[in-house]
Design an enzyme around this catalytic site. Structure first.
Site, PDB file in Angstrom:
ATOM      1  CG  ASP A 171      49.841  54.813 -20.079  1.00  0.00           C
ATOM      2  OD1 ASP A 171      50.585  54.914 -20.630  1.00  0.00           O
ATOM      3  OD2 ASP A 171      50.084  53.665 -19.784  1.00  0.00           O
ATOM      4  CG  ASP A 212      53.849  52.114 -24.123  1.00  0.00           C
ATOM      5  OD1 ASP A 212      54.736  52.862 -24.609  1.00  0.00           O
ATOM      6  OD2 ASP A 212      54.122  50.639 -24.376  1.00  0.00           O
ATOM      7  CD  GLU A 244      58.242  51.118 -20.961  1.00  0.00           C
ATOM      8  OE1 GLU A 244      59.101  51.028 -21.508  1.00  0.00           O
ATOM      9  OE2 GLU A 244      57.097  51.809 -21.136  1.00  0.00           O
ATOM     10  CD  GLU A 262      61.309  63.311 -25.730  1.00  0.00           C
ATOM     11  OE1 GLU A 262      60.715  63.912 -26.496  1.00  0.00           O
ATOM     12  OE2 GLU A 262      61.260  61.977 -25.496  1.00  0.00           O
ATOM     13  NE  ARG A 263      62.625  56.239 -21.209  1.00  0.00           N
ATOM     14  CZ  ARG A 263      61.246  55.854 -21.810  1.00  0.00           C
ATOM     15  NH1 ARG A 263      61.618  54.679 -22.541  1.00  0.00           N
ATOM     16  NH2 ARG A 263      60.223  56.258 -21.234  1.00  0.00           N
ATOM     17  CB  SER A 269      55.975  56.497 -32.264  1.00  0.00           C
ATOM     18  OG  SER A 269      56.863  56.350 -30.924  1.00  0.00           O
ATOM     19  CG  ASP A 300      52.355  52.257 -16.609  1.00  0.00           C
ATOM     20  OD1 ASP A 300      53.267  51.436 -16.604  1.00  0.00           O
ATOM     21  OD2 ASP A 300      51.928  53.454 -17.210  1.00  0.00           O
TER      22      ASP A 300
END
Ligand code: XBP
Ligand code: MG
Length: 243
Positions: A8, A10, A17, A53-54, A118, A176
Site C-alpha cells: 500500500d 499512503d 496523509e 469520494e472524500r 492517484s 496501514d
C-alpha cells in the site's frame, strides 16, 4: 513460496496523509471554498477511500449537491498541489521500509503497489523518497482510478495480482489501514499491518501480523515463516478464503 510483496502507499510507505490534508485545504482555499479539514475531520473522512469520494462525502455532509462542484477538476488541482508538496522532499519513508525493499530486491522478489491514491502521487513519492522513477522499483503499480471499486473492495489488489501473474498464495500485502486490510484479505492475500498515525485505533484482528513499523518485522524470514502458518490457520477457520 513467496514471490512478491504488494505495498500500500499512503500510511504504509510513508506518513503521507498530513501532506494530503494540507493539499486538500490549500486547494479548497484556492478555489474559494470556505472548507478547512482539521485533523479530527480528516480522521473521520479518511474512512472514505479516494480523494474525489472524500470531497463528495464532505459536500453532502455540509448540505451541498454534487452539481454544485466540479469534483474531478478540484481533485486534479489537489493532486497537482500534493505532488508539488511531495517534491520538496521533506517526507521520509516509514521506518524499515527501505531495508525491507532492499532485502526483497536482493532476494529476487517482485515488488508491487496496490493503492487508492492517484498515479501521479505514486510517481512523486517514489522520486522524493526512493530517488527513482516508480516503474524502476515496482514491477507493478495498481492505483485507485484504474479500478471500479476502491478499497475495501478487493479490486486494486486483484489488479496487482493479475499484472504480477501470481496467485494470492505467492504474495503478501503490506498495509496501514482497516480498509486496506479488508481489500487485501478479500483478494485472498495475507496482510501485515503497520498502523499509521491516522489508523492507529482501527480493527486489525484479521491481519496475519500487526507491527509498529517494518523495523519490528524481522525481514523476509518472518514473512516466509508467516505464510505457511497463516495459510494453515485459514484452512482451519470458518471464513472462506480464496487463494
Ligand atoms: C489512501 C487513500 C487516498 C489518499 C488521498 O490511499 O484513501 O485517497 O488518502 O489520495 P492508500 P487521493 O490506499 O494508498 O492508503 O486524493 O489521490 O485519493
Ligand atoms: Mg494506506
Amino acid at each position: 513460496m513467496l514471490e512478491a510483496l504488494i505495498f500500500d502507499v499512503d500510511g504504509t510507505l510513508a506518513e503521507t496523509e498530513e501532506l494530503h490534508r494540507q493539499a486538500f485545504n490549500e486547494t479548497f482555499a484556492d478555489h474559494g471554498l470556505d472548507w478547512y479539514w482539521t485533523r479530527d475531520d480528516y480522521r473521520r473522512l479518511l474512512t472514505t477511500t479516494g480523494g474525489k469520494e472524500r470531497i463528495a462525502r464532505h459536500l453532502t455532509e455540509v448540505g451541498g449537491h454534487p452539481c454544485d462542484l466540479d469534483i474531478p477538476a478540484l481533485h486534479i488541482a489537489k493532486t497537482a498541489r500534493y505532488t508539488d508538496l511531495m517534491a520538496k522532499g521533506d517526507l521520509p519513508l516509514r521506518a524499515g521500509v527501505q531495508a525491507l525493499i532492499d532485502e526483497a530486491r536482493a532476494a529476487g522478489l517482485k515488488l508491487a503497489i496496490a493503492t487508492t491514491t492517484s498515479r501521479p502521487n505514486v510517481e512523486a513519492l517514489c522520486l522524493a523518497t526512493f530517488g527513482v522513477v516508480a516503474d524502476l522499483l515496482f514491477a507493478v503499480i495498481a492505483s485507485g482510478d484504474e479500478v471500479a471499486a476502491k478499497k475495501p473492495a478487493p479490486d486494486v489488489y486483484q489488479l496487482a495480482l493479475t499484472r504480477l501473474g501470481l496467485p494470492a498464495s505467492r504474495a503478501i500485502a503490506l498495509e496501514d489501514s482497516a480498509n486496506g486490510l479488508k481489500s487485501a484479505s478479500a483478494a485472498g492475500l495475507l496482510c501485515i499491518v503497520s498502523p499509521s498515525a491516522y489508523t492507529a485505533n482501527e480493527d486489525f484482528s484479521t491481519a496475519a501480523k500487526v507491527i509498529k513499523d517494518f523495523t519490528e518485522l524481522g525481514g523476509l524470514e518472518t514473512i516466509r515463516r508467516l505464510i505457511p502458518e497463516a495459510q494453515t490457520l485459514r484452512k482451519g477457520c470458518s471464513t472462506r478464503w480464496t487463494t
